[in-house]
Design a protein around this motif. Sequence first.
Motif, mmCIF file in Angstrom:
data_model
loop_
_atom_site.group_PDB
_atom_site.id
_atom_site.type_symbol
_atom_site.label_atom_id
_atom_site.label_comp_id
_atom_site.label_asym_id
_atom_site.label_seq_id
_atom_site.Cartn_x
_atom_site.Cartn_y
_atom_site.Cartn_z
ATOM 1 N N UNK B 95 0.800 -1.227 -0.026
ATOM 2 C CA UNK B 95 -0.051 -0.001 0.006
ATOM 3 C C UNK B 95 0.752 1.239 0.138
ATOM 4 N N UNK B 96 1.830 1.158 0.735
ATOM 5 C CA UNK B 96 2.941 2.205 0.729
ATOM 6 C C UNK B 96 3.472 2.800 -0.387
ATOM 7 N N UNK B 97 3.575 1.811 -1.567
ATOM 8 C CA UNK B 97 3.795 2.339 -2.904
ATOM 9 C C UNK B 97 2.861 3.035 -3.639
ATOM 10 N N UNK B 99 0.623 4.836 -2.189
ATOM 11 C CA UNK B 99 0.411 6.073 -1.508
ATOM 12 C C UNK B 99 1.424 6.946 -2.143
#
Lengths: 329, 287
Positions: B95-97, B99
Motif C-alpha cells: 500500500x505504501x507504494x 500512497x
Amino acid sequence: MALDGNMKEKGGLSIGNLIPWIAVAALLAVAPYIVNAALVSFLFFFLMWVALSQSFNLFTGLTGYVNFGFVVFYGLGGYGMTLSLLRLNLPIYLALLVGGLIAAAFAMVVSLPVLRLRGAYFAIAMLSLAQAVFVIFDNWNFVNSATGYTIPVQYYNPQLQYYAMLVIAAATCLAVYLVMHSKLGLALRAIKQNEEAAVSLGVNSTLYKSITLAISGFFAGLAGGAAIWAITIIDPPSAFDTTVTLTVISMTMLGGFGTLLGPIIGSAILYSVEYYLGLTYPYLHLIIFGAIIIGTVLAMPHGIMGVLREYFLKGRVARATEEEIKVKE
Amino acid sequence: MVSTLLVSQLVILGLMYGLLYGVLALGLNIVWGVMRVVNIAHGDFVMVGSYTSYWAFVLAGINPIISLLLTIPLGFALGTATYLSLVKRVQGSEELMSLFLTFGLSTLIGGLLLFLYSPTQRAIPIYLGNLAYLGLSIPVNILIASVYAIIVALGLRIFFTRTFWGKAIRAVIDDKISAMLVGINPSMVSLLTFGIGIAIACSVGSIIMLLESVSPVSGPDLTLISFVIVVLGGLGNPAGALVGGVLLGVVESVSSIAVNAAVTPAIGFIILFIVLIVRPQGIMGSR
C-alpha cells in the motif's frame, strides 16, 4: 529480506567506518571560516533538510508507516522555540530544546490514538491532524494567530545558527544509527515486515512505534526551531506548509528509506536542485520532485541506496562465485 | 437566540453543499474500494477540471456548466492514461507504494498548475441570482451544483445496477477473487473505475467554479475533504459517500453559527480524526 540483512552486516562501530563521517563533519565544521556567506547559508539549509529527512526516515523508514503530517513537528518546534524565546526569555539553546520537546510531547500524545490505525488510514489521520493544527494556530490569539512572530534582530547570528544546525543534523544521523542498531530497531524491523507476527511474539508494537514517533518529532522539532531562528519569521502557513512534508518524502524516497545514508544523499541532490532552479524558475522544483517520487516508486523503490547495494551485492556474489570456481579448479 | 429560519436556511445550504461534497468523494471512494489504491492526487484532478473550465470561460466565454462536456471526457482520458501508465504498475504491491505514487502525482499536477498559472486565486464571475421561498433564500449556483450531484449519483446508481460493467465493478468491490472466478477481468474493471473516478473528479472541478475561487494549492485540501467523507460514509459504499457528504456539509454549515468561519475547515479534520479513532470502518460501513 536480503536488503535488511546487509544493513545489519556492516553494523560494527569500527574506526574504519567512522573515518568518512568524521571527515565530513570536520569539513562542515570549518566551512564557515573557508567559504562565503551565501554558501554557508546553502549549507545551513542543506543540514536542515538532512535533519528533517533523517527524522522522517527514523519513523517512516523504519516502521513503514507513512507520516503525511510530518510538517506539524517542524512547525511545533518552530513555535515552541519562538514562544519560549520571546515570552519566557529563555536562552536560545534552551528555547530550541523546548521546541524539540514540545514536538516530541505532541507526537507522544497523538500516537496513542493514531497508531491504532494502519496503512492509508494512519497516513490520512496524520495529514488531517497537521491541517487541523494549522487551522487552529491560524486562529489562535495565544500564538498571535495569522500574524505570527518575527525573531528580533539581536538574536540573529549566522555562524551560531549554522553550528546549531550542524549539531542537530549530526545528532539526528547518530540517533537513526543508534535506533537501527538497538533492540528498538530490531523490534521496528519486525513490525515493518509483519506486525501481527511481531505482536504475537510479544513485541509491544504500539509502545515501540510511539517512542519512535516521539524521537522523530523531537529531532524534527529541533530542526524546525533552528530553521525559524535563521529565517526569523514564523506564521502558520509557512510553519505548517505541506511542502516540507513533500520535500522530505522526496528526499528520503530518492535516497532510500530505512537507510542511514539515503536521506543525506537525497537531501544533497534535491536541495541543490531546488536551490538552483528556485531562483530562476519558481515551482519547477515541485514538478521535478513529483516526477522523482513517481520515477523512484516505479523504477527503484529502495532508492539510490537500494540500487547501490544491489550493485555491490551482485559484485560480491560474482566474486564469490569466481573464487569458488578457482578453488574447484 | 438563534432563529429557526436561520438554522433551516443553514441546514438546507449545508445539505446542498453536502451533496456536492458527496459526489466529490464518490470518485475517490470507488477507486479505493475497487483497487485498494488511495488516490492522494484526487483533489488535484479536481483542480485540472476547474482550470479547464476557467480557461474555457476566459478564452471562449464557455459557461462552466457547458464545459462539463469538455471536462468529463478529459477526466476519463486522464484517468485511463494514468491507470495504464502508472497505477497499474503498483497495484497489488505494498500500500505504501501506491500512497507514494499518487502523492508524487499530486505534487506533479499541483506543481504544473503552479508553474503554468501561478498561485493566484481564479474565479468565474457568474451569479445566477437567488430563489426565495418561505423566507429562505437559495443561491441558484448552489442549487445547480446540488442538482448536478444528484444527477451524477443517480447516473452512477443506474450504471452500477443495470449495466454489465457496473455490476462487475460492484462484484470486484465485494470480492475480487470470486469476481475473477466468474470471468470478470479485474484490470479492465480497474481501468474503467479509474477513468470514471477521475471523470467525476474533473467534472466536480467545473461545478466548483460556480461556487468559489480556486488556486493550484486547493487540490490537497479537496483530497482531505474527500477522505473525511469516504471515512464517514464507509469504504466502497457509493451511497455512503453521499450520506457522508451531506453530514459533513450540514455540520460545517450549522456550526458556522457557533464558531468563526475560518475555523470551519478544522471541523472536518476533527470529525475525521474522531471517526477514524472510534469507528474506522465508517458510520455506514461494515467490515
